[in-house]
Design a protein around this motif. Structure first.
Motif, PDB file in Angstrom:
ATOM      1  N   UNK A 102       7.486 -14.045  -4.149  1.00 35.62           N
ATOM      2  CA  UNK A 102       7.422 -14.997  -3.658  1.00 35.62           C
ATOM      3  C   UNK A 102       8.990 -14.449  -2.513  1.00 35.62           C
ATOM      4  N   UNK A 103       9.921 -13.974  -2.631  1.00 39.19           N
ATOM      5  CA  UNK A 103      10.822 -14.184  -2.309  1.00 39.19           C
ATOM      6  C   UNK A 103      10.969 -13.216  -1.112  1.00 39.19           C
ATOM      7  N   UNK A 104      11.557 -13.722   0.082  1.00 38.51           N
ATOM      8  CA  UNK A 104      11.564 -13.172   1.534  1.00 38.51           C
ATOM      9  C   UNK A 104      11.247 -11.814   1.202  1.00 38.51           C
ATOM     10  N   UNK A 105      12.119 -11.278   1.056  1.00 33.70           N
ATOM     11  CA  UNK A 105      12.561  -9.504   0.715  1.00 33.70           C
ATOM     12  C   UNK A 105      11.495  -8.938   0.063  1.00 33.70           C
ATOM     13  N   UNK A 106      10.865  -9.290  -0.906  1.00 37.76           N
ATOM     14  CA  UNK A 106      10.057  -8.954  -1.686  1.00 37.76           C
ATOM     15  C   UNK A 106       8.535  -7.759  -0.717  1.00 37.76           C
ATOM     16  N   UNK A 107       8.397  -6.376  -0.711  1.00 36.16           N
ATOM     17  CA  UNK A 107       7.397  -5.914  -0.798  1.00 36.16           C
ATOM     18  C   UNK A 107       6.917  -5.200  -2.166  1.00 36.16           C
ATOM     19  N   UNK A 108       5.041  -4.881  -1.731  1.00 42.32           N
ATOM     20  CA  UNK A 108       4.561  -4.697  -3.222  1.00 42.32           C
ATOM     21  C   UNK A 108       5.373  -2.555  -3.176  1.00 42.32           C
ATOM     22  N   UNK A 109       6.339  -1.937  -2.203  1.00 42.64           N
ATOM     23  CA  UNK A 109       6.825  -0.543  -2.541  1.00 42.64           C
ATOM     24  C   UNK A 109       8.113  -0.890  -3.222  1.00 42.64           C
ATOM     25  N   UNK A 110       8.978  -1.839  -3.024  1.00 49.16           N
ATOM     26  CA  UNK A 110       9.887  -2.545  -3.406  1.00 49.16           C
ATOM     27  C   UNK A 110       9.828  -3.259  -5.182  1.00 49.16           C
ATOM     28  N   UNK A 111       8.218  -3.411  -5.237  1.00 46.16           N
ATOM     29  CA  UNK A 111       8.315  -4.235  -6.429  1.00 46.16           C
ATOM     30  C   UNK A 111       7.978  -2.701  -7.050  1.00 46.16           C
ATOM     31  N   UNK A 112       6.962  -1.555  -7.167  1.00 46.70           N
ATOM     32  CA  UNK A 112       6.742  -0.511  -7.110  1.00 46.70           C
ATOM     33  C   UNK A 112       8.218   0.391  -7.884  1.00 46.70           C
TER      34      UNK A 112
END
Length: 393
Positions: A319-329
Motif C-alpha cells: 500500500x506504500x508508494x514504493x511497494x512492488x511484488x518483486x520487492x515484497x518477495x
C-alpha cells in the motif's frame, strides 16, 4: 529460548531488580546511556543563537554527561556554553535551582573538531528516570553547517539572540521552536544501572507516525518495560537510513555502527530493525544474501565488544508508494533467513506481530497511521511489547 526458558529468565530478572544482584556487584555506579539522537544531517548555522533541546531520559542517575557533535559539519564547531537543567512544565523553563553548566576538560566553552563527538565532564545533577532534560547550547559564531537530528518528534526551542542565555532558568528568550535536535547526540547517567540497550534502525525506530511530544516511539515504550530492571534504552533510529548504503538518512548502518551504537556507554545489547529502505530505495537491494552478510558483519563487530545482537524481521509495507511484488518477495526471503535463527543471537518477529491476518503484506489497520509503512502509537506499543526481555539480557 523456549517459552519455559523465557519465563524462568524473566523471573530471574525480577529477582535481580529486587535484590540488586546480577553477577558483578550491581551496587557500583556505572555510566550508561539514557538518551540518544543519532546525527542525520545538517542545517544552516544560526550564529549568536542558543538552542534549548528537550530530551527525555530513559533511566536516571546521580550525575550526567552530555555528548555534543560536529560529526557532519565542515568547520570546527565553537560552543560558547552548554548547560543542563530539569524541565519545568511543557515549555522552555527550567526547574529553579537545577541549572548546571557542562564543562569539557574543565572549560565552559569547547571547540568540537570536524567529524567528531565530544563528551562533557561529569555534571553533578541528580536526574530521575523518565523525565525531560533541557540541554542548551550557545553558538556564538558561524561554525558552518549544524549537525542535527531531523525527525525529533519533540518540540525544542531557539533564542536567536542567545548570548548568555544558555543558563537562563526562565525560558522567555526562547521564542522560536523547532522539531529538530541540534548538536546534542546523547546523555549518559551515572547510576547503579545494568547497562543499555540500543535500538538501531530507520524511520520505524525513529518514530515516524507516532504522536508529537508524546515519547511514544517503540524504543520509548521498550524503555518503560526495562526501567524496573535499571536498563537504559537509546534510540539510534534515523529516518531514511539504510543497512548497506549511505542515503538521505545519513551514513549507512555499517558506517555509523560504532559512533551510534557500539561506542555508547554501557551497551550490552543491540536491537536491530533495518533493511526496508534497502529493499524499496534507489538503488534497490535484491539479493537476500547481501542482507545476511551485512547483518553478520554487525554481529561480528558487536561480539568483539561483548555486545549481544537481537534482530527483527522486516515489517509489511503493501500500500506504500514504493511497494512492488518483486520487492515484497525480497522482504519475505530476508525474513525467512532471519527466522532460521542462524543470523542473530536471537530475533523478534515484528512482521508476525503487526501484519494484517487478512492481508499479510499489509500492516494491521489499527497500527497504520495512514501511509502503510510506519506505525502509530498503538503499533509502536505492539512492537515494544513483542520484544522478549530475556532475549535482551
Amino acid at each position: 529460548m523456549g517459552r519455559v526458558g523465557r519465563v524462568l529468565a524473566v523471573a530471574l530478572l525480577l529477582v535481580v531488580a529486587a535484590t540488586g544482584r546480577a553477577g558483578a556487584d550491581a551496587g557500583h555506579s556505572l555510566w550508561a546511556g539514557s538518551w540518544e539522537a543519532a546525527p542525520s544531517g545538517t542545517d544552516p548555522e544560526v550564529p549568536g543563537a542558543a538552542f534549548r533541546n528537550v530530551v527525555h531520559l530513559s533511566v536516571g542517575g546521580s550525575a550526567l554527561r552530555v555528548r555534543v557533535s560536529n560529526r557532519l559539519g565542515s568547520a570546527p564547531l565553537t560552543l560558547g556554553a552548554v548547560t543542563v537543567a530539569l524541565r519545568q512544565g511543557d515549555g522552555p523553563d527550567a526547574v529553579p535551582g537545577s541549572m548546571r553548566a557542562a564543562t569539557f576538560a574543565g572549560a565552559g566553552t569547547v571547540v568540537v573538531p570536524v567529524g567528531e563527538d565530544l563528551v562533557s565532564d561529569p555534571v553533578p545533577l541528580a536526574v530521575p528516570a523518565a523525565i525531560d532534560l533541557l540541554v542548551s547550547v550557545e553558538t556564538p559564531g558561524d561554525s558552518g553547517p549544524a549537525t542535527y537530528h531531523r525527525v525529533a518528534l519533540q518540540t525544542s526551542y531557539l533564542a536567536k539572540d542567545g548570548a548568555g542565555r544558555a543558563d537562563d532558568e526562565d525560558g522567555g528568550a526562547y521564542t522560536g521552536t523547532t522539531g529538530h535536535w541540534y548538536y546534542v547526540t546523547g546523555v549518559d547517567v551515572q547510576a547503579p544501572t545494568r547497562g543499555t540497550v540500543v535500538a538501531f534502525g530507520d524511520s520505524l525506530t525513529d518514530g515516524n507516525g507516532t504522536s508529537m511530544d508524546a515519547n511514544h516511539r517503540w524504543p520509548d515504550r521498550l524503555a518503560d518495560r526495562l526501567r524496573p530492571f535499571l536498563i537504559g534504552v537509546l534510540n539510534a533510529g534515523i529516518s531514511g537510513n539504510r543497512l548497506m548504503l549511505d542515503s538521505t538518512g545519513g551514513p549507512g548502518a555499517l558506517r555509523r555502527l560504532d559512533a551510534d551504537a557500539l561506542d555508547r556507554s554501557g551497551v550490552r545489547t543491540l536491537l536491530l530493525l533495518e533493511g526496508i529502505n534497502d529493499i524499496k530505495g534507489t538503488p534497490e537491494a535484491t539479493d537476500p544474501d547481501d542482507f545476511v552478510r551485512a547483518y553478520r558483519t554487525i554481529v561480528t563487530l558487536a561480539h568483539e565488544r561483548g555486545i549481544r545482537v537481537v534482530g527483527a524481521t522486516l515489517t509489511p509495507y503493501a500500500g506504500y508508494s514504493a511497494y512492488t511484488d518483486a520487492r515484497e518477495a525480497v522482504r519475505q526471503q530476508v525474513n525467512a533467513l532471519i527466522r532460521t535463527g542462524q543470523v542473530f543471537d536471537a530475533y523478534v518477529d515484528f512482521d508476525a506481530v503487526v501484519r494484517d491476518p487478512q492481508q499479510p503484506g499489509r500492516i494491521r489497520p489499527a497500527y497504520d497511521p495512514g501511509d502503510h509503512l510506519h506505525f502509530n502509537d498503538t503499533g509502536a506499543r505492539a512492537l515494544a511489547d513483542a520484544v522478549p526481555l530475556a532475549d535482551l539480557l
